[in-house]
Design an enzyme around this catalytic site. Structure first.
Site, PDB file in Angstrom:
ATOM      1  N   PHE A 148       0.787  -1.228   0.000  1.00  0.00           N
ATOM      2  CA  PHE A 148       0.000   0.000   0.000  1.00  0.00           C
ATOM      3  C   PHE A 148       0.823   1.284   0.000  1.00  0.00           C
ATOM      4  O   PHE A 148       0.434   2.277   0.624  1.00  0.00           O
ATOM      5  CB  PHE A 148      -0.991  -0.004   1.194  1.00  0.00           C
ATOM      6  CG  PHE A 148      -1.665  -1.329   1.390  1.00  0.00           C
ATOM      7  CD1 PHE A 148      -2.487  -1.847   0.410  1.00  0.00           C
ATOM      8  CD2 PHE A 148      -1.431  -2.088   2.532  1.00  0.00           C
ATOM      9  CE1 PHE A 148      -3.093  -3.091   0.554  1.00  0.00           C
ATOM     10  CE2 PHE A 148      -2.022  -3.325   2.690  1.00  0.00           C
ATOM     11  CZ  PHE A 148      -2.847  -3.836   1.698  1.00  0.00           C
ATOM     12  N   CYS A 149       1.966   1.258  -0.665  1.00  0.00           N
ATOM     13  CA  CYS A 149       2.830   2.457  -0.717  1.00  0.00           C
ATOM     14  C   CYS A 149       3.141   2.971   0.687  1.00  0.00           C
ATOM     15  O   CYS A 149       3.279   4.185   0.907  1.00  0.00           O
ATOM     16  CB  CYS A 149       2.204   3.578  -1.538  1.00  0.00           C
ATOM     17  SG  CYS A 149       1.968   3.145  -3.256  1.00  0.00           S
ATOM     18  N   ALA A 150       3.218   2.046   1.632  1.00  0.00           N
ATOM     19  CA  ALA A 150       3.572   2.410   3.006  1.00  0.00           C
ATOM     20  C   ALA A 150       4.467   1.285   3.523  1.00  0.00           C
ATOM     21  O   ALA A 150       4.131   0.591   4.486  1.00  0.00           O
ATOM     22  CB  ALA A 150       2.322   2.574   3.857  1.00  0.00           C
TER      23      ALA A 150
END
Ligand code: PMP
Length: 413
Positions: A356-358
């Protein structure tokens, strides 16, 4: 009730199934992008035949487009609770808005951020040597306390936080953090990408200095976003984009840059995108207070209860003190990509898997191999949640007939 007040387009989209049949699509990936509100689609259809270049065009349609563009700016500002002295700078997205702000932080101002952030609110800051990235805590409360303690050291000019996490849905207590930042002589910037689709934010009332937002998370199409916030840093900063429209005067011996939003909006602006975003703000802003929260709290509770009743599913931080409709889970022993592909191919249900781009937060949550994220929106019904739960139960009891993977956009074994 919210679904009736805020109809979205495409809710009846029919998608193919791997079995050869079709079904109506269930969108449980609203945290990535939301479908357009019917009101937004209607507004776009209204302006699309008539737009023209803004600002310097002398023709009638240019003047109308300029008025629409500036009206949109005002509407986005009102939705965000902008103070009279704030700027509303149109951007392409939240990422764009945060990158703009990262370049506008005055030299010497140190930035504080926790590693629970989406990359959009981590990497623009991390590029600068003036940034401190602290490890997040075991929950939003602990992360808040860590940030407060770090702020109290008084070395910071800016705290940057997401209003709501795109991994766990956890909502941070923004007023409390704003107070802590201000007490320490710092400002606070809020990544509103995940919070604004679910909660009203008023930068003036909540004490937020900068707010970044994206149209495509707020039921408008892609390509429009905004940075709302205090004028002084933005007027003093180098223009974000150098080009036409950002200047007052260009001569052989120098450039006089504009101030205000023009300074950072060089090039022909996305008028239709701005109008779409503004319409989304107007429509969401006209909802009865609490309606959105009640809708999604009920969905989140139904989803989490249902997931917890499924043996073989683990929910990440299932019961935060405060959260929006974003829930991440794992299926120990199974690949989340396979589960996600199965849900789509056999049940027409769209979710998201991955980190999740995290990445730093995902790793800290034990999601190094990725999680599966289910996220609700105004178009989500309890029947959608139940359909997902049934599909997951079926996956767990019978397992997919094939092992699914995405091959060039098609379903394959
Ligand atoms: N911040 C958060 C918390 C997000 O979830 C996202 C989108 N996934 C972004 C920032 C970036 O938004 P955009 O892609 O619109 O720039």
């Amino acid at each position: 009730a919210v679904g009736a007040l805020l109809p979205v387009v495409g809710a009846d989209t029919v998608v193919p199934l791997a079995t050869g049949g079709t079904t109506t699509y269930v969108n449980l990936d609203n945290a990535a992008s939301t479908p357009a509100l019917r009101a937004v689609a209607d507004r776009v259809a209204q302006v699309l035949p008539h737009y023209a270049s803004v600002h310097r065009g002398a023709g009638y349609l240019s003047r109308v487009s300029t008025a629409l563009f500036e009206q949109a700016r005002g509407e986005v500002g009102r939705f965000a609770g902008a103070r009279p002295e704030d700027l509303v700078v149109f951007t392409r997205s939240t990422t764009d808005a945060l990158d703009l702000l990262a370049r506008a932080v005055p030299p010497g101002a140190r930035v504080l951020v926790a590693d629970v952030e989406h990359h959009a609110n981590l990497l623009p800051w991390q590029r600068s040597a003036r940034t401190t990235v602290v490890r997040g805590g075991a929950d939003a409360e602990e992360t808040t306390a860590l940030l407060e303690a770090e702020l109290a050291a008084g070395r910071y000019g800016l705290l940057a936080v997401a209003g709501a996490s795109n991994v766990t849905g956890e909502v941070l207590p923004l007023r409390r953090l704003a107070r802590a930042a201000h007490d320490a002589g710092a400002r606070i910037a809020v990544d509103g990408a995940q919070l604004l689709p679910h909660r009203r934010v008023d930068v003036g009332r909540d004490g937020i200095d900068y707010l970044a937002l994206s149209g495509h998370k707020l039921y408008a199409p892609f390509g429009s976003g905004a940075l709302v916030g205090r004028r002084d840093w933005l007027d003093a900063a180098d223009p974000y984009l150098a080009g036409g429209g950002a200047t007052l005067d260009v001569r052989h011996d120098g450039v006089r840059w504009a101030t205000g939003p023009d300074r950072h909006e060089a090039g022909s602006p996305n008028v239709v995108g701005a109008v779409a975003l503004a319409q989304a703000c107007l429509t969401l802003g006209a909802l009865p207070p609490g309606a959105l929260e009640a809708h999604e709290a009920a969905l989140r509770a139904r989803l989490v209860d249902g997931l917890e009743a499924l043996p073989g599913v683990q929910v990440v931080r299932p019961h935060p003190q405060d959260a929006v409709g974003v829930v991440t889970l794992t299926v120990p022993g199974r690949s989340v990509s396979e589960v996600a592909a199965y849900l789509s191919a056999e049940h027409g249900t769209g979710v998201r898997d991955g980190r999740f781009c995290a990445h730093r937060f995902a790793d800290a949550l034990g999601l190094a191999e990725g999680g599966l994220r289910v996220s609700t929106g105004v178009g989500t019904s309890s029947a959608d949640v139940d359909r997902l739960l049934r599909a997951l139960r079926q996956f767990l009891t019978t397992g997919p007939a094939l092992r699914y993977g995405v091959v060039d956009g098609c379903w394959g074994p």
